[in-house]
Write an enzyme that holds these catalytic residues in place. Structure first.
Site, PDB file in Angstrom:
ATOM      1  N   VAL A 148       0.677  -1.147   0.071  1.00 28.16           N
ATOM      2  CA  VAL A 148       0.197  -0.365   0.139  1.00 28.16           C
ATOM      3  C   VAL A 148       0.967   1.268   0.044  1.00 28.16           C
ATOM      4  CG1 VAL A 148      -1.789   1.421   1.321  1.00 28.16           C
ATOM      5  CG2 VAL A 148      -1.917  -1.296   1.283  1.00 28.16           C
ATOM      6  N   LYS A 149       0.613   2.107  -0.981  1.00 26.41           N
ATOM      7  CA  LYS A 149       1.592   3.405  -1.353  1.00 26.41           C
ATOM      8  C   LYS A 149       1.053   4.427  -0.199  1.00 26.41           C
ATOM      9  CE  LYS A 149       3.773   3.983  -5.276  1.00 26.41           C
ATOM     10  NZ  LYS A 149       3.759   4.540  -6.807  1.00 26.41           N
ATOM     11  N   ILE A 150       1.629   5.230   0.576  1.00 19.84           N
ATOM     12  CA  ILE A 150       1.419   6.099   1.453  1.00 19.84           C
ATOM     13  C   ILE A 150       2.394   7.329   1.055  1.00 19.84           C
ATOM     14  CG2 ILE A 150       1.112   6.872   3.903  1.00 19.84           C
ATOM     15  CD1 ILE A 150       0.262   4.014   4.605  1.00 19.84           C
TER      16      ILE A 150
END
EC number: 2.2.1.2
Length: 373
Positions: A141-143
């Site tokens: 998951v890209k944050i």
């Protein structure tokens, strides 16, 4: 030299080659399977711009759009289902790589709604929802590494979720990202998660640094300023790598490693060259160092396969030289902190704009699907 030899050399030097692109056409045509089989591609990254392009240009989504329209899905639900379907399919395609590399590679990244980049709470909620929606162990998951993103990174990792930290521009922020990573793993350990199952990469943006610094150097216009064009991005990435080496030599990391943790690898992002005067492979062949990832747009991947000059480690031991570049950039009158602030704001804004385009595209596609049915 055979076409894939340069990519093989890069891979052998310890650089994981990821493709910075995904679309249903690429999945269905066998193109991605071919890259994995023949071009040493071991991961895929996506972002809102990539999805906006994929959905506006392809008929491959029509059938699913008709189903969504028939179900009366709203635009946000539709976007979630369309994008997570692609990511799930890509993750399945990379599952063998994931298994063979013991979870290090074979991963697909999907980004939280960029409109949440300044909202810690909502980012954490969305990260958990995406992780559950895709339901594959081999995703990231890209944050974004905004100030509000940092505590969200910690909390997401603490929940046992693998994270790709994106939009990192400055070495100072990168150090804060590593601290957020350490804190997340410490909390995950306390919560009883198996640390060996959690992976993370830190996406350090490269080409945009040159674009912004070069623009300012040209505005200054002196010989000294102009002589520094094209120097800042590589220097910045090399300083980041020195920070990585230092942080991961700490006692804090040693304790986590002993508990089974995997290091957070530096990932070179934004490696497509924007200035035609520069070699189109420079952000690849000048950033070769073990235990890193380079995620490339298709054009850059093809250029590297065709004519990159891969000649061993081009990063280790370059920190002093890199620091001199920044000292000179500062000396000619550039406010480096302002450069990084500008780049972060623009990065968030670009992704928000792409996300809005994606919503608009899907909204009109849902409406026309309703009309057709």
């Amino acid at each position: 030299m055979g076409n894939t030899d340069r990519l093989a050399q890069l891979s052998e030097a310890g650089v994981s080659i990821w493709l910075d692109d995904l679309s249903r056409d690429r999945l269905r045509s066998g193109y991605l399977a071919g890259l994995i089989r023949d071009k040493h591609v071991v991961g895929i990254t996506t972002n809102p711009t990539i999805f906006a392009n994929a959905l506006s240009r392809s008929e491959a989504y029509d059938e699913q759009l008709r189903e969504l329209a028939a179900r009366g899905a709203d635009v946000h639900t539709a976007v979630r289902e369309l994008t997570t379907s692609d990511v799930r399919e890509a993750a399945d395609l990379l599952r063998d790589v994931y298994t063979a590399t013991n979870g290090l590679d074979g991963r697909v990244s999907i980004e939280v709604d960029p409109g949440l980049a300044r909202d810690t709470e909502k980012t954490v909620v969305e990260a958990e929802e995406l992780w559950r929606a895709v339901d594959r162990p081999n995703i990231f998951v890209k944050i974004p590494a905004t100030e509000e993103g940092l505590p969200a990174i910690t909390r997401t990792l603490a929940a046992g979720i693998s994270v790709n930290v994106t939009l990192i521009f400055s070495v100072e922020r990168y150090r804060a990202v590593i601290d957020a990573f350490f804190a997340g793993l410490e909390q995950a350990k306390e919560a009883g998660h198996d640390l060996s199952s959690i992976q993370s990469v830190a996406s350090f943006f490269v080409s945009r640094v040159d674009s912004e610094v070069d623009k300012r150097l040209e505005a200054i216009g002196t010989d000294e300023a102009l002589a520094l064009r094209g120097e800042a991005a590589l220097a910045n990435a090399r300083l980041a790598y020195a920070a990585y080496q230092e942080k991961f030599a700490s006692e804090r990391w040693a304790a986590l490693k002993q508990a089974g943790a995997n290091p957070q690898r530096p990932l070179w992002a934004s490696t497509g060259v924007k200035n035609p005067e520069y070699s189109d492979t420079r952000y690849v062949d000048e950033l070769v160092v073990a235990n890193t990832v380079n995620t490339m747009p298709e054009k850059t991947l093809e250029a590297v396969a065709d004519h990159a000059d891969i000649h061993g480690d081009t990063v280790t031991g370059t920190a002093e030289q890199a620091q001199q570049v920044f000292d000179r950039v500062t000396a000619v009158g550039i406010d480096v902190n302002d450069v990084f602030r500008t780049l972060e704001d623009e990065g968030v804004e670009k992704f928000e704009k792409s996300w809005a385009e994606l919503l608009d595209t899907v909204r009109s596609q849902l409406e026309s699907a309703k009309v057709q049915s």
